[in-house]
Design a protein around this motif. Sequence first.
Motif, PDB file in Angstrom:
ATOM      1  N   THR A 103       0.801  -1.226   0.000  1.00 14.87           N
ATOM      2  CA  THR A 103       0.000   0.000   0.000  1.00 14.87           C
ATOM      3  C   THR A 103       0.834   1.277   0.000  1.00 14.87           C
ATOM      4  O   THR A 103       0.319   2.347  -0.330  1.00 14.87           O
ATOM      5  N   GLU A 105       1.905   2.540   2.750  1.00 14.85           N
ATOM      6  CA  GLU A 105       1.702   3.141   4.071  1.00 14.85           C
ATOM      7  C   GLU A 105       2.994   3.057   4.878  1.00 14.85           C
ATOM      8  O   GLU A 105       3.677   2.033   4.889  1.00 14.85           O
ATOM      9  N   GLU A 106       3.321   4.145   5.572  1.00 14.23           N
ATOM     10  CA  GLU A 106       4.581   4.236   6.298  1.00 14.23           C
ATOM     11  C   GLU A 106       4.370   4.180   7.806  1.00 14.23           C
ATOM     12  O   GLU A 106       3.301   4.538   8.310  1.00 14.23           O
ATOM     13  N   ARG A 107       5.420   3.733   8.491  1.00 13.68           N
ATOM     14  CA  ARG A 107       5.467   3.816   9.949  1.00 13.68           C
ATOM     15  C   ARG A 107       6.930   3.981  10.349  1.00 13.68           C
ATOM     16  O   ARG A 107       7.846   3.680   9.563  1.00 13.68           O
TER      17      ARG A 107
END
Length: 232
Positions: A103, A105-107
């Motif tokens: 996706t 999406e980062e963290r």
Amino acid sequence: SPFFAAAVRALARVAGLDLVVDVGAGRGELLRTLHAIDPDLGLHGVEVVDRPPDLPEAVSWSSDPPKCSNALLFANEWLDAIGVDVVEQTEDGPRLVEVDPATGEERLGAPPNARDSAWLDRWWPLTAAEPGDRAEIGGPRDDAWATAVGHLRSGLAVAVDYGHDRASRPPYGTLTAYRDGVQVPVVPDGSCDLSMHVALDACAAAGECAGATRTLLTTQRTALRALGVRGA
């Protein structure tokens, strides 16, 4: 472009070099054009993919830079394709940016290791950075350039890339992605090319450690004009 190829050919010939090693040769576009304008010039492509079947027979090919002498080692937009880790500054110091490959999406993950932290301290210090500022750890590119330069016994090594130096690091990094020449969201799922600009001053220092005796950092405009290319 035949103009670009002519400039590469001119650089090799004016330096008295009889071999061009194209590192990150893609599908051999530059090599094919060089052969057309100077069939006597030795040509070798370096790329992870197989040798294109339609290349002239005189063009040799390998997946790693060969050990060579009297050569122009030419890496055109190769270093930016070598992946590097991104860190983001927090109140507690830099943290690695982790990405969901499906996706985008980062963290935020763990702090960088000791080697990467040392690279940041030398080349992209975050001591005055604000939370949210980012840096891109260029150690893998330094290693790649040092390896390529180390294979060149004599000649000239040239890296052409989008770049910056310590005095002009972009505060939020440069990570982006392209598909079919169009900029797209960064999702590392294999559907697009990921790219980050290159800390060319760090690469140059790594090249010197690998045996380069002199280094020049300049703009592509200046280099091409010196080799006879004009905007017209």
